[in-house]
Structure formats: structure tokens, C-alpha cells
Design an enzyme around this catalytic site. Structure first.
Site, PDB file in Angstrom:
ATOM      1  N   ASP A   1     -19.253  88.520 -13.176  1.00  0.00           N
ATOM      2  CA  ASP A   1     -18.250  89.506 -13.580  1.00  0.00           C
ATOM      3  C   ASP A   1     -18.811  90.344 -14.729  1.00  0.00           C
ATOM      4  O   ASP A   1     -19.643  89.896 -15.513  1.00  0.00           O
ATOM      5  CB  ASP A   1     -16.935  88.838 -13.978  1.00  0.00           C
ATOM      6  CG  ASP A   1     -17.056  87.939 -15.199  1.00  0.00           C
ATOM      7  OD1 ASP A   1     -17.998  87.124 -15.229  1.00  0.00           O
ATOM      8  OD2 ASP A   1     -16.205  88.045 -16.109  1.00  0.00           O
TER       9      ASP A   1
ATOM     10  N   GLU B   1     -16.264  85.090 -17.139  1.00  0.00           N
ATOM     11  CA  GLU B   1     -16.834  84.960 -18.479  1.00  0.00           C
ATOM     12  C   GLU B   1     -16.418  86.116 -19.385  1.00  0.00           C
ATOM     13  O   GLU B   1     -16.191  85.923 -20.580  1.00  0.00           O
ATOM     14  CB  GLU B   1     -18.363  84.894 -18.393  1.00  0.00           C
ATOM     15  CG  GLU B   1     -19.034  84.351 -19.651  1.00  0.00           C
ATOM     16  CD  GLU B   1     -19.300  85.398 -20.715  1.00  0.00           C
ATOM     17  OE1 GLU B   1     -19.591  85.016 -21.858  1.00  0.00           O
ATOM     18  OE2 GLU B   1     -19.228  86.609 -20.407  1.00  0.00           O
TER      19      GLU B   1
END
Length: 343
Positions: free
Chosen positions: A74, A140
Site C-alpha cells: 500500500d 502499513e
């Protein structure tokens, strides 16, 4: 033919995986790793009030030791795409650099790990002497609730264990090889509310403590391994009470935090990584705990972990980019680490 980290990075950058969207990045990794003999698991974790997040765990081999490469696919939003020299999800190469959101934080690091592992397997009959795993989160850059913490728990409940982990975050400050992160400071956010009797500023004797009825402050503390989240809260509450002297009304409110402190002490594993870095880059890396938080704070509860990846100068910025030479150097470093780890 060796696996090409440049092509793998480009393919990952073309996946618009802005948190919490998977964007095709995990699907690409699943296809790539499955084709090389990995057993791949995809799972989505949920929490009331938070976004659902997809994650990936892949492993080849069943014996010990189990060396894990961790990371996240991500990325943060690109912002104004018109401000970019090249589209943020194009993986365009110009001037010896590849542009794209996530180029250094941290799709490039994942690509180098994949390339190094595939090359190691190709040179060793398709199987490691122990096991090699990939632990990839999609959460994250978000609040890190439905990503690595739950993925680690899921793996542990299967009875699988890790021996050592390399997290491919962009650890270097200025040049490849200058820094290995062996720990992270903890982070705690709080609110201080001081209450009094409001009054006119020209007549302070009629007020209590302050002229407005209430004053608020929001603060953040980064702390070392002499503290825990709980012990730090207790210390601050004690000091605030002492400063108030029983006369000042105050309240402390703590925001939820999963950003505890950790430190991986120097030893054979950190030495192995540092030596590989020095041989490829010509620099002796500093062992550091600077910077913000990372998913290593969760991994440390399962095995020793160090962070080494690309140079972080353009991460989260417009025109985030990585030199092609850095991708090649990081792949070589990872390959040396893998070869020596299983030697």
C-alpha cells in the site's frame, strides 16, 4: 535469465494500491511467487469501524531456518497528479530513474527481495536449504490494524515460526549503504486539558489559573527502550500531578497507540547484513533507530528483525523515484544475504 528488479518494480508501480486498496499489487505478487513454487495465502482482515485490508503470506520450503522478507504494497495518495513529471502509477524511466508512488516506499524494496529470492532459488535447484517467506501487508500506511499484526497472529496460529526477518523499508538517509535500522522509537500521542475559572484579562485576581475557562494542548512523545507505552503514561501522569500541586485542575487523555519501542541487538544476523551492504556499496552502514514507526515493531515479537531498503529522500513526495542503479545494488545485497544465510 536473472529476475529483473526493474521490471518487477515497474509492474508493482502500475498497481494503484493506495491504502486500503489492493490495486492489483498482491495479485501480481501471488502470480509471480506461485509460478516459482511458493505456497501463497491471501487473506482479508476486518475490524468494526475500519477498512477491510488484503494481505499476503507466501512460503517455499518446510524446514528451518525460515528467513522472512517483509513489506507493504500500500502507498500514500499521490496528491495532485498534474504536479508529477510523469504519471504516479506509470513506472516511467527517465534519466536513469524510475518514477512512481511507492518507488522507494516500498515497492522497489519488495521487487528487489523478490528478484534476489528467485535468483537464489534458480541457482539452488528451485528450493532453499530451509524456508524463505514473504510477509506483505496492505495496511502499513494506514492505521496498521488489519495488516501485519493480524497476519503475524494468523501465521503463528498455524504453527509456523520465523527465525529472522528483513523489512525492506527505505532505511538509507542519503546513499545506498549508509544506514541499517535495528530498532524504532515508540510513539505516544496525548491531550492535556487544563481547566480554570474564566475571567477578564485585566483582572487576573478574579480568574483561576488562566483567563479562558479551559486550555488544551496536543502532544507527541517519541521514546526509547527505557520506557513502555504504559510506563510512559504513568510517568507523565505523576509529573503532571506534581506540577499541578493539588491546585490546578487538569486531565490527560491518551490516544490509542500500537507504536511500541523495540531494539534488535547487534549479533551474527546484523553482522551478516552489514557485511553484505558494505561489500556491495563500499560503505559501512550505521546501525540506527531514527525515523518514524514501521511494521518492524510488530515483527520483533516473533523474531529478530532489521530494516534495510532503498534511499528514502523522495518517499511520500511528488515525483517519488528510485535510481535504477539502486534497485540493482539492493538486489545484489539481498542475494548475498540469502546465499550466506543458507550457506
Amino acid at each position: 535469465m536473472p529476475a529483473d528488479p526493474v521490471i518487477i518494480t515497474r509492474d508493482l508501480l502500475r498497481c494503484p494500491s493506495v491504502t486500503p486498496a489492493e490495486g492489483g499489487a498482491l495479485s501480481f505478487l501471488e502470480k509471480t511467487l506461485t509460478a516459482s513454487g511458493f505456497t501463497v495465502h491471501r487473506m482479508t482482515f476486518r475490524e468494526p469501524g475500519d477498512d477491510d485490508v488484503e494481505n499476503l503470506y507466501a512460503r517455499i520450503g518446510t524446514s528451518e531456518p525460515n528467513l522472512v522478507f517483509a513489506g507493504h504494497t500500500d502507498v500514500v495518495p499521490p496528491g495532485d497528479e498534474k504536479a508529477w513529471k510523469y504519471p504516479p502509477f506509470s513506472g516511467e524511466v527517465a534519466g536513469g530513474e524510475m518514477y512512481g508512488r511507492g518507488a522507494v516506499d516500498m515497492k522497489g524494496g519488495i521487487a528487489c527481495a523478490v528478484a534476489a529470492v528467485l535468483d537464489h532459488l534458480a541457482a539452488n535447484g528451485g528450493k532453499p536449504k530451509g524456508s524463505i517467506s514473504f510477509l506483505i501487508s496492505g495496511d502499513e500506511e494506514g492505521i496498521a490494524v488489519n495488516g501485519t499484526p493480524k497476519l503475524l497472529k494468523w501465521i503463528a496460529e498455524r504453527g509456523e515460526k520465523f527465525d529472522h526477518c528483513i523489512l525492506g523499508e527505505p532505511s538509507n538517509q542519503d546513499a545506498m549503504g549508509d544506514t541499517i535500522k535495528v530498532g524504532r522509537r515508540g510513539s505516544l500521542n496525548g491531550h492535556l486539558i487544563v481547566s480554570g475559572k474564566q475571567g477578564h484579562v485585566a483582572y487576573p485576581q478574579r480568574a483561576e489559573n488562566l483567563t479562558p475557562g479551559e486550555a488544551r494542548a496536543r502532544f507527541n512523545i517519541r521514546f526509547n527502550d527505557k520506557h513502555t507505552l504504559d510506563s510512559l503514561k504513568k510517568l507523565i501522569e505523576q509529573r503532571a500531578a506534581k506540577a499541578a500541586g493539588g491546585k490546578i485542575k487538569f486531565e490527560l487523555r491518551w490516544e490509542p497507540s500500537n507504536a511500541g519501542v523495540f531494539l534488535t541487538k547487534p549479533g551474527p544476523f546484523t553482522e551478516l547484513v552489514a557485511n553484505a551492504v558494505a561489500e556491495v556499496t563500499g560503505r559501512k552502514p550505521a546501525l540506527s533507530t531514527t525515523g518514524g514507526t514501521s511494521d518492524a515493531r510488530f515483527i520483533t515479537h516473533y523474531c529478530p528483525v532489521v530494516e534495510f531498503g532503498l534511499v528514502g529522500q523522495t518517499m511520500h513526495q511528488v515525483d517519488e523515484r528510485v535510481p535504477i542503479a539502486d534497485l540493482q545494488a539492493l538486489t545484489t545485497i539481498y542475494r548475498k544475504i540469502i546465499d550466506r544465510y543458507f550457506a
